[in-house]
Design a protein around this motif. Sequence first.
Motif, PDB file in Angstrom:
ATOM      1  N   ALA A  64     -25.379 -98.282  42.802  1.00  0.00           N
ATOM      2  CA  ALA A  64     -24.370 -98.210  41.803  1.00  0.00           C
ATOM      3  C   ALA A  64     -23.565 -96.523  42.118  1.00  0.00           C
ATOM      4  O   ALA A  64     -22.182 -97.081  41.962  1.00  0.00           O
ATOM      5  CB  ALA A  64     -25.164 -97.836  40.603  1.00  0.00           C
ATOM      6  N   GLY A  68     -19.500 -98.407  42.840  1.00  0.00           N
ATOM      7  CA  GLY A  68     -18.871 -97.450  42.035  1.00  0.00           C
ATOM      8  C   GLY A  68     -17.967 -96.509  42.550  1.00  0.00           C
ATOM      9  O   GLY A  68     -16.631 -96.058  42.249  1.00  0.00           O
ATOM     10  N   THR A 173     -24.053 -99.690  35.879  1.00  0.00           N
ATOM     11  CA  THR A 173     -22.617 -99.706  36.036  1.00  0.00           C
ATOM     12  C   THR A 173     -21.671-100.619  34.399  1.00  0.00           C
ATOM     13  O   THR A 173     -20.817-100.155  34.030  1.00  0.00           O
ATOM     14  CB  THR A 173     -21.761-100.207  37.047  1.00  0.00           C
ATOM     15  OG1 THR A 173     -22.556-101.566  37.795  1.00  0.00           O
ATOM     16  CG2 THR A 173     -22.345 -99.221  38.780  1.00  0.00           C
TER      17      THR A 173
END
Length: 287
Positions: A64, A68, A173
């Motif tokens: 993540a 991200g 997310t």
Amino acid sequence: MSVFLVLGSVISLQFGAAFASQLFGQIGAPGATALRLGIAALMLAVVARPKIRQETIVLGLTLAGMNGTFYLALDRIPLGVAVTIEFLGPLGLAAVLSRRPRDFVWVGLALVGIVVLGVREYTGAHLDLIGVALALFAAAFWACYVLAGRKVATAGLGIGGLAGASLIAAALTLPYGLSAAGATLFEPRILLLGTLVALLASAIPYALEIKALRTLEASTFGVVLALEPAAAALAGALLLGQHLSVISLGGMALVITAGVGAALRRAPAPRGTPARRDADLVLPVPQ
């Protein structure tokens, strides 16, 4: 043949990132991250039953964070530059784990390349410093991913562990992605493009690398992996119109050289000595 499989994985991964950046104007980088990770998690869950363990939770956190911050960086700086900076993560980790002075030389060469990249980007303007910082965070998460992924691999969790980690990353997310994109995230055209990104950036690279690593030595894998910045620059130029300057290409070449040098740092094993496999040295690299 195995080398071409890894090369195909590298090219597919970077073209997937280029397509993902085309989603930014419609659902933002958080939305693109959530969509890609969510669809990829569903694909992996179909292939293997997800396994949730302590190791997969840690891997999910790194997935993540890595995806991200990388997508947020892509929203500010060219694809080729972002991937080149992010490559510092696994390269620096390799030097730290090796503790050989000459490995730190490769990291130093890569840092020089990053400094050169920081002078000018493809338009001739200065690079966005926030974008550079986000790419550096992605580099740190990439290094953490390698360590976490090794734990999953050595624990024998296999694709099921990766599927479990992907589900965790998607769950982490999705709230941020929904807050940024809202219902647009589920429009048919957006879902179709998100599926294409998940295929190019996850399903195809994983399949090619798993097949290649059955016979390919880790050092050879590392050399091909070092071509990722070049593949990213090619994808950025063809799909996004991001034509890098000669100075930026020179900086990228320094980072690629450092990656190749680090991958070849080990002397060849004597004849009759089994090659070390991917669970010990290298892992597929999702971005």
